[in-house]
Design a protein around this motif. Structure first.
Motif, PDB file in Angstrom:
ATOM      1  N   SER A   6       0.927  -1.041   0.035  1.00 60.86           N
ATOM      2  CA  SER A   6       0.025   0.043  -0.031  1.00 60.86           C
ATOM      3  C   SER A   6       0.768   1.332  -0.108  1.00 60.86           C
ATOM      4  CB  SER A   6      -1.039  -0.123   1.186  1.00 60.86           C
ATOM      5  OG  SER A   6      -0.366   0.116   2.512  1.00 60.86           O
ATOM      6  N   ILE A   7       0.456   2.145  -0.817  1.00 59.21           N
ATOM      7  CA  ILE A   7       0.942   3.498  -0.801  1.00 59.21           C
ATOM      8  C   ILE A   7      -0.016   4.649  -0.385  1.00 59.21           C
ATOM      9  CG2 ILE A   7       2.293   5.218  -2.197  1.00 59.21           C
ATOM     10  CD1 ILE A   7       2.951   2.926  -3.869  1.00 59.21           C
ATOM     11  N   GLU A   8       0.391   5.264   1.052  1.00 55.70           N
ATOM     12  CA  GLU A   8      -0.628   5.975   1.392  1.00 55.70           C
ATOM     13  C   GLU A   8       0.018   7.325   1.111  1.00 55.70           C
ATOM     14  OE1 GLU A   8      -2.768   7.366   5.649  1.00 55.70           O
ATOM     15  OE2 GLU A   8      -1.571   5.910   5.694  1.00 55.70           O
ATOM     16  N   TYR A   9      -0.471   8.401   0.263  1.00 59.67           N
ATOM     17  CA  TYR A   9      -0.059   9.535  -0.086  1.00 59.67           C
ATOM     18  C   TYR A   9      -1.042  10.678   0.229  1.00 59.67           C
ATOM     19  CZ  TYR A   9      -3.586   9.319  -3.551  1.00 59.67           C
ATOM     20  OH  TYR A   9      -4.883   9.449  -4.437  1.00 59.67           O
ATOM     21  N   CYS A  10      -0.451  12.093   0.329  1.00 62.18           N
ATOM     22  CA  CYS A  10      -1.001  13.074   0.674  1.00 62.18           C
ATOM     23  C   CYS A  10      -1.881  13.726  -0.804  1.00 62.18           C
ATOM     24  CB  CYS A  10      -0.389  14.133   1.135  1.00 62.18           C
ATOM     25  SG  CYS A  10      -1.061  15.512   1.499  1.00 62.18           S
ATOM     26  N   PRO A  11      -3.164  13.662  -0.942  1.00 63.67           N
ATOM     27  CA  PRO A  11      -3.569  14.313  -2.214  1.00 63.67           C
ATOM     28  C   PRO A  11      -3.440  15.759  -2.284  1.00 63.67           C
ATOM     29  CG  PRO A  11      -5.469  13.392  -0.625  1.00 63.67           C
ATOM     30  CD  PRO A  11      -4.081  13.019  -0.067  1.00 63.67           C
ATOM     31  N   LYS A  12      -3.771  16.249  -1.034  1.00 65.02           N
ATOM     32  CA  LYS A  12      -3.524  17.677  -0.990  1.00 65.02           C
ATOM     33  C   LYS A  12      -2.045  18.367  -1.508  1.00 65.02           C
ATOM     34  CE  LYS A  12      -7.066  18.298   2.131  1.00 65.02           C
ATOM     35  NZ  LYS A  12      -7.370  18.588   3.701  1.00 65.02           N
ATOM     36  N   PHE A  48       3.275  10.232   3.302  1.00 69.82           N
ATOM     37  CA  PHE A  48       3.724   9.301   2.037  1.00 69.82           C
ATOM     38  C   PHE A  48       4.585   8.137   2.776  1.00 69.82           C
ATOM     39  CE2 PHE A  48       5.930   7.763  -1.440  1.00 69.82           C
ATOM     40  CZ  PHE A  48       5.030   8.018  -2.621  1.00 69.82           C
ATOM     41  N   ILE A  49       3.538   6.954   2.927  1.00 69.94           N
ATOM     42  CA  ILE A  49       3.914   5.787   3.660  1.00 69.94           C
ATOM     43  C   ILE A  49       3.929   4.687   2.787  1.00 69.94           C
ATOM     44  CG2 ILE A  49       3.826   4.281   5.619  1.00 69.94           C
ATOM     45  CD1 ILE A  49       2.814   6.658   7.194  1.00 69.94           C
ATOM     46  N   ILE A  50       4.755   3.767   2.619  1.00 65.13           N
ATOM     47  CA  ILE A  50       4.871   2.714   1.778  1.00 65.13           C
ATOM     48  C   ILE A  50       4.882   1.572   2.719  1.00 65.13           C
ATOM     49  CG2 ILE A  50       5.898   1.144  -0.178  1.00 65.13           C
ATOM     50  CD1 ILE A  50       6.821   4.095  -1.082  1.00 65.13           C
ATOM     51  N   SER A  51       3.833   0.463   2.640  1.00 72.06           N
ATOM     52  CA  SER A  51       3.768  -0.556   3.605  1.00 72.06           C
ATOM     53  C   SER A  51       3.588  -2.079   2.698  1.00 72.06           C
ATOM     54  CB  SER A  51       2.653  -0.583   4.409  1.00 72.06           C
ATOM     55  OG  SER A  51       2.597   0.730   5.066  1.00 72.06           O
ATOM     56  N   VAL A  52       3.975  -3.024   3.328  1.00 71.82           N
ATOM     57  CA  VAL A  52       3.746  -4.367   2.962  1.00 71.82           C
ATOM     58  C   VAL A  52       3.181  -5.203   3.925  1.00 71.82           C
ATOM     59  CG1 VAL A  52       5.141  -6.493   2.019  1.00 71.82           C
ATOM     60  CG2 VAL A  52       6.210  -4.227   1.409  1.00 71.82           C
ATOM     61  N   ASP A  53       2.005  -5.381   3.497  1.00 70.29           N
ATOM     62  CA  ASP A  53       0.991  -6.137   4.424  1.00 70.29           C
ATOM     63  C   ASP A  53       1.135  -5.407   5.795  1.00 70.29           C
ATOM     64  OD1 ASP A  53       0.082  -8.226   2.912  1.00 70.29           O
ATOM     65  OD2 ASP A  53       1.541  -9.536   3.596  1.00 70.29           O
ATOM     66  N   LYS A  55       2.866  -3.561   7.323  1.00 66.50           N
ATOM     67  CA  LYS A  55       4.213  -2.987   7.798  1.00 66.50           C
ATOM     68  C   LYS A  55       4.993  -1.830   7.130  1.00 66.50           C
ATOM     69  CE  LYS A  55       8.372  -5.149   9.907  1.00 66.50           C
ATOM     70  NZ  LYS A  55       9.424  -4.413   9.279  1.00 66.50           N
ATOM     71  N   ALA A  56       5.010  -0.760   7.684  1.00 72.48           N
ATOM     72  CA  ALA A  56       5.478   0.365   7.065  1.00 72.48           C
ATOM     73  C   ALA A  56       7.131   0.067   6.709  1.00 72.48           C
ATOM     74  CB  ALA A  56       5.765   1.716   7.875  1.00 72.48           C
ATOM     75  N   ILE A  57       7.535   0.318   5.138  1.00 72.11           N
ATOM     76  CA  ILE A  57       8.822  -0.066   5.063  1.00 72.11           C
ATOM     77  C   ILE A  57       9.388   1.332   4.727  1.00 72.11           C
ATOM     78  CG2 ILE A  57       8.571  -2.439   4.411  1.00 72.11           C
ATOM     79  CD1 ILE A  57       8.830  -1.253   1.392  1.00 72.11           C
ATOM     80  N   PHE A  58       8.789   2.303   4.442  1.00 73.45           N
ATOM     81  CA  PHE A  58       9.254   3.818   4.081  1.00 73.45           C
ATOM     82  C   PHE A  58       8.224   4.799   4.449  1.00 73.45           C
ATOM     83  CE2 PHE A  58      10.652   7.328   2.304  1.00 73.45           C
ATOM     84  CZ  PHE A  58      12.124   7.240   1.979  1.00 73.45           C
ATOM     85  N   ASP A  59       8.542   5.811   5.267  1.00 69.44           N
ATOM     86  CA  ASP A  59       7.737   6.725   5.893  1.00 69.44           C
ATOM     87  C   ASP A  59       8.604   8.176   5.302  1.00 69.44           C
ATOM     88  OD1 ASP A  59       6.345   8.998   7.157  1.00 69.44           O
ATOM     89  OD2 ASP A  59       5.945   7.558   8.887  1.00 69.44           O
ATOM     90  N   ARG A  60       8.069   8.879   4.574  1.00 63.30           N
ATOM     91  CA  ARG A  60       8.772  10.393   4.080  1.00 63.30           C
ATOM     92  C   ARG A  60       9.133  11.174   5.169  1.00 63.30           C
ATOM     93  NH1 ARG A  60       8.276  15.435   3.321  1.00 63.30           N
ATOM     94  NH2 ARG A  60       5.963  15.311   4.269  1.00 63.30           N
ATOM     95  N   LYS A  61       7.924  11.244   6.118  1.00 62.87           N
ATOM     96  CA  LYS A  61       8.186  12.158   7.303  1.00 62.87           C
ATOM     97  C   LYS A  61       9.512  11.580   8.192  1.00 62.87           C
ATOM     98  CE  LYS A  61       3.581  14.033   8.085  1.00 62.87           C
ATOM     99  NZ  LYS A  61       2.462  14.374   8.899  1.00 62.87           N
ATOM    100  N   LEU A  72      13.354   1.675  -3.175  1.00 66.12           N
ATOM    101  CA  LEU A  72      12.115   1.196  -2.885  1.00 66.12           C
ATOM    102  C   LEU A  72      12.053  -0.098  -3.284  1.00 66.12           C
ATOM    103  CD1 LEU A  72       9.129   1.414  -1.966  1.00 66.12           C
ATOM    104  CD2 LEU A  72       8.587   2.553  -4.021  1.00 66.12           C
ATOM    105  N   LYS A  73      12.458  -0.554  -4.631  1.00 61.88           N
ATOM    106  CA  LYS A  73      12.473  -1.953  -5.126  1.00 61.88           C
ATOM    107  C   LYS A  73      13.386  -3.011  -4.069  1.00 61.88           C
ATOM    108  CE  LYS A  73      11.927  -1.119  -9.935  1.00 61.88           C
ATOM    109  NZ  LYS A  73      12.238  -1.014 -11.340  1.00 61.88           N
ATOM    110  N   ARG A  74      14.486  -2.359  -3.552  1.00 61.00           N
ATOM    111  CA  ARG A  74      15.086  -3.253  -2.806  1.00 61.00           C
ATOM    112  C   ARG A  74      14.429  -3.537  -1.378  1.00 61.00           C
ATOM    113  NH1 ARG A  74      19.797   0.414  -3.739  1.00 61.00           N
ATOM    114  NH2 ARG A  74      20.749  -0.191  -5.417  1.00 61.00           N
ATOM    115  N   LEU A  75      13.786  -2.525  -0.907  1.00 61.95           N
ATOM    116  CA  LEU A  75      13.168  -2.598   0.241  1.00 61.95           C
ATOM    117  C   LEU A  75      11.923  -3.600   0.279  1.00 61.95           C
ATOM    118  CD1 LEU A  75      12.842   1.087   1.527  1.00 61.95           C
ATOM    119  CD2 LEU A  75      13.988  -0.655   2.868  1.00 61.95           C
ATOM    120  N   VAL A  76      11.204  -3.509  -0.993  1.00 63.68           N
ATOM    121  CA  VAL A  76      10.161  -4.498  -1.055  1.00 63.68           C
ATOM    122  C   VAL A  76      10.805  -5.980  -1.323  1.00 63.68           C
ATOM    123  CG1 VAL A  76       8.134  -5.178  -2.783  1.00 63.68           C
ATOM    124  CG2 VAL A  76       8.425  -2.666  -2.119  1.00 63.68           C
TER     125      VAL A  76
END
Length: 92
Positions: A6-12, A48-53, A55-61, A72-76
């Protein structure tokens, strides 16, 4: 069972296009290893948070930046298929 990214992002903040690009890259690279990529518009600004199942693997903040696509590809890969060779992405 194959994981869902999942990629949670800020639309604003206008980060939909960046999220879609990253989703496309992940779906192309991990077409056999993942079930899919979900884009989630956040209600919290600056997210801007990227998660696998879930579990957050990258958080922009936390990182104070966006991930590079190679990173990102390596983390996934490390989460979903550690033995997978990413070709030129793995080599300097």
């Amino acid at each position: 069972m194959k994981p869902i990214i999942s990629i949670e992002y800020c639309p604003k903040c206008g980060w939909l296009l960046r999220s879609a690009y990253m989703a496309q890259e992940l779906l192309t690279t991990f077409s056999e290893e993942i079930k899919g990529v979900t884009l989630i518009p956040s209600e919290t600004g600056g997210t801007f948070i990227i998660s696998v199942d879930d579990k957050a693997i990258f958080d922009r903040k936390e990182m104070q930046r966006f991930p590079e696509i190679k990173e990102l590809k390596r983390l996934v890969r490390d989460m979903v298929s550690p033995e997978m060779d990413l070709g030129h992405t793995d080599h300097k």
